[in-house]
Write a protein that holds these residues in place. Sequence first.
Motif, PDB file in Angstrom:
ATOM      1  N   LEU A 138       0.812  -1.227   0.000  1.00 54.41           N
ATOM      2  CA  LEU A 138       0.000   0.000   0.000  1.00 54.41           C
ATOM      3  C   LEU A 138       0.844   1.275   0.000  1.00 54.41           C
ATOM      4  O   LEU A 138       0.404   2.325   0.467  1.00 54.41           O
ATOM      5  N   ASN A 139       2.070   1.159  -0.535  1.00 59.05           N
ATOM      6  CA  ASN A 139       2.949   2.321  -0.596  1.00 59.05           C
ATOM      7  C   ASN A 139       2.781   3.049  -1.945  1.00 59.05           C
ATOM      8  O   ASN A 139       2.501   2.420  -2.967  1.00 59.05           O
ATOM      9  N   ASN A 146      -2.554   3.289  -6.671  1.00 57.97           N
ATOM     10  CA  ASN A 146      -3.727   4.035  -7.112  1.00 57.97           C
ATOM     11  C   ASN A 146      -4.213   4.788  -5.873  1.00 57.97           C
ATOM     12  O   ASN A 146      -4.544   4.181  -4.856  1.00 57.97           O
ATOM     13  N   ARG A 147      -4.232   6.078  -5.973  1.00 59.09           N
ATOM     14  CA  ARG A 147      -4.483   6.923  -4.802  1.00 59.09           C
ATOM     15  C   ARG A 147      -5.782   6.550  -4.090  1.00 59.09           C
ATOM     16  O   ARG A 147      -5.831   6.396  -2.871  1.00 59.09           O
ATOM     17  N   TYR A 148      -6.847   6.389  -4.866  1.00 57.60           N
ATOM     18  CA  TYR A 148      -8.154   6.127  -4.248  1.00 57.60           C
ATOM     19  C   TYR A 148      -8.229   4.724  -3.669  1.00 57.60           C
ATOM     20  O   TYR A 148      -8.687   4.511  -2.553  1.00 57.60           O
ATOM     21  N   ILE A 149      -7.753   3.765  -4.480  1.00 57.48           N
ATOM     22  CA  ILE A 149      -7.853   2.364  -4.045  1.00 57.48           C
ATOM     23  C   ILE A 149      -7.020   2.123  -2.791  1.00 57.48           C
ATOM     24  O   ILE A 149      -7.481   1.511  -1.818  1.00 57.48           O
ATOM     25  N   PHE A 150      -5.787   2.618  -2.794  1.00 53.13           N
ATOM     26  CA  PHE A 150      -4.919   2.369  -1.641  1.00 53.13           C
ATOM     27  C   PHE A 150      -5.456   3.086  -0.404  1.00 53.13           C
ATOM     28  O   PHE A 150      -5.374   2.579   0.716  1.00 53.13           O
ATOM     29  N   GLY A 249      -5.010  -3.098  -7.886  1.00 50.78           N
ATOM     30  CA  GLY A 249      -5.579  -2.568  -6.657  1.00 50.78           C
ATOM     31  C   GLY A 249      -6.860  -3.183  -6.105  1.00 50.78           C
ATOM     32  O   GLY A 249      -6.948  -3.424  -4.902  1.00 50.78           O
ATOM     33  N   PRO A 250      -7.881  -3.444  -6.956  1.00 56.13           N
ATOM     34  CA  PRO A 250      -9.146  -3.919  -6.373  1.00 56.13           C
ATOM     35  C   PRO A 250      -8.988  -5.164  -5.493  1.00 56.13           C
ATOM     36  O   PRO A 250      -9.788  -5.395  -4.590  1.00 56.13           O
ATOM     37  N   VAL A 251      -7.931  -5.939  -5.737  1.00 55.37           N
ATOM     38  CA  VAL A 251      -7.766  -7.159  -4.951  1.00 55.37           C
ATOM     39  C   VAL A 251      -7.480  -6.824  -3.477  1.00 55.37           C
ATOM     40  O   VAL A 251      -8.004  -7.468  -2.568  1.00 55.37           O
ATOM     41  N   VAL A 252      -6.675  -5.794  -3.247  1.00 54.49           N
ATOM     42  CA  VAL A 252      -6.353  -5.465  -1.845  1.00 54.49           C
ATOM     43  C   VAL A 252      -7.537  -4.745  -1.180  1.00 54.49           C
ATOM     44  O   VAL A 252      -7.764  -4.849   0.025  1.00 54.49           O
ATOM     45  N   MET A 253      -8.314  -4.027  -2.014  1.00 48.63           N
ATOM     46  CA  MET A 253      -9.525  -3.399  -1.477  1.00 48.63           C
ATOM     47  C   MET A 253     -10.494  -4.490  -1.011  1.00 48.63           C
ATOM     48  O   MET A 253     -11.125  -4.397   0.032  1.00 48.63           O
ATOM     49  N   LEU A 444      -8.427  -1.747 -15.365  1.00 47.97           N
ATOM     50  CA  LEU A 444      -9.325  -1.276 -14.307  1.00 47.97           C
ATOM     51  C   LEU A 444     -10.480  -0.469 -14.896  1.00 47.97           C
ATOM     52  O   LEU A 444     -10.337   0.175 -15.926  1.00 47.97           O
ATOM     53  N   LYS A 445     -11.605  -0.510 -14.180  1.00 49.66           N
ATOM     54  CA  LYS A 445     -12.742   0.330 -14.604  1.00 49.66           C
ATOM     55  C   LYS A 445     -12.425   1.792 -14.288  1.00 49.66           C
ATOM     56  O   LYS A 445     -11.618   2.068 -13.403  1.00 49.66           O
ATOM     57  N   LYS A 446     -13.116   2.674 -14.981  1.00 56.21           N
ATOM     58  CA  LYS A 446     -12.766   4.097 -14.862  1.00 56.21           C
ATOM     59  C   LYS A 446     -12.891   4.614 -13.424  1.00 56.21           C
ATOM     60  O   LYS A 446     -12.070   5.386 -12.962  1.00 56.21           O
ATOM     61  N   TRP A 447     -13.925   4.171 -12.703  1.00 56.40           N
ATOM     62  CA  TRP A 447     -14.143   4.784 -11.381  1.00 56.40           C
ATOM     63  C   TRP A 447     -13.029   4.470 -10.389  1.00 56.40           C
ATOM     64  O   TRP A 447     -12.835   5.167  -9.413  1.00 56.40           O
ATOM     65  N   THR A 448     -12.265   3.406 -10.699  1.00 61.67           N
ATOM     66  CA  THR A 448     -11.187   3.064  -9.789  1.00 61.67           C
ATOM     67  C   THR A 448      -9.876   3.737 -10.207  1.00 61.67           C
ATOM     68  O   THR A 448      -8.881   3.607  -9.527  1.00 61.67           O
TER      69      THR A 448
END
Length: 449
Positions: A138-139, A146-150, A249-253, A444-448
Amino acid sequence: MINVITGSLLFFIVGSVFFSALFIVYSMVENEKKAAIRMILVTVFLLILGAALIFVGAPFVFQITLLVFILVALSVVLFRFGNKSITFPVPKKQFDERDVMFSRAALKPDIKNFKDYYAMRPQNLQVDNAFRKLPGLLNANTKYYNRYIFSAANATFSAVNLLQPLTEQKTQESNDKSINADEATLFLKKWVEKLGVHSVGFTHLQSHHLYSHIGRGKKYGDAVELNHKFAIAFTVEMSHESLSYAPQGPVVMESSQQYLNAGTIAVQIAEFIRNLGFEARAHIDANYRVICPLVAQDAGLGTIGRMGLLMTPKLGARVRVAVVTTNMELVTTSPKEIDSSVVRFCEICKKCAVNCPSNAISFNSGKTKLGWQLWKISHEKCYTYWCKIGTDCGRCITVCPYSHPNNFIHNTIRWMIKRNPVNRWLALKLDNYFYGTKPALIPLKKWTG
Ligand code: SF4
Ligand code: SF4
């Protein structure tokens, strides 16, 4: 006029077309475009074959040969054989939680625990110093930052931390210490299903389930002392869609979210038991005294496969596991034997090993001179990769044929896999044909983004 042979062939063709059409619809819903297109090709072929039989006809010898072939193939699919039972040896030594990668990653060179640990395990110093030089989980400087996802994943892990004080709490005074184990077990099972668990099981807590020493938190280095008699293990589902983006990213979310969901349910169960007047402890992310997959396997929730994770019958390793230990009497659900079909499928599959970007997963057979052994991955290679990319990867889970959604189509294949080695071979070939041996990364989808 259609004769009996032609009629029987058409019956099988119509059945196959129906199954293929269902497969196409499910594949579209699952966003598996490649699988849908390939099945459309198979369906077109079946339709042409059916039309040719009706309108052109085929020599009798060809028709009878085809019918015999179909009947033999169907018999093989249905028969159960080649499933001799397997036993894994019970580990003689307890595993030390201080050897877990997260425990090692938390050690800082200026603290006593660092010196103590590497005095005990000097062989780990070099590999650990190598991952310490990398940006880390998450660094911001990692490959899949990805700023939002992390930020979302960090927020969820913070919520998991809020649960930590609730894992161990005082037991309520109760004058009534009697309990009906059947009633209590049934209540727990039904209640946690309502709370959203995928599967739940109960087992006797055994010494090899426990870590020898604590590796995380304020009690670092203390010997684990837990004299509970029973363990409740449960799984929560990880979203198929989120996992499909792995290792992005979505995997860690998703994993943080399911650690939170599993953790919340575990502390609810523990508090429920304590309210009844019995000791209970929740074992949740970053605060375990037990090795959850071993407990879950003994509670009958699945079998540990090649990637070293618990493989559940309906979702494979696409789950998170949590455990509650207690001294309240429960009715256990431990299986007489493990599901050997999972181990035998892993023997031929190796898809997780082929796709692992860090080569952490073994290609070796699970059977050694000493008998069947649990597969072990290289946690060092895996964790070092996480420190480069910033997420917890999950590519192995995503590509695993057991990870497909829990629906009629995939459950039919899972049912086939359980029956015999021919089906297992066929299922693997079909999985590779429809989904690829090395599936491409999904943008990735746009919203992510
Ligand atoms: S990908 Fe294949 S070998 Fe790996 S765990 Fe899944 S079934 Fe087993
Ligand atoms: S999480 Fe990624 S790096 Fe780790 S074992 Fe699975 S595929 Fe390999």
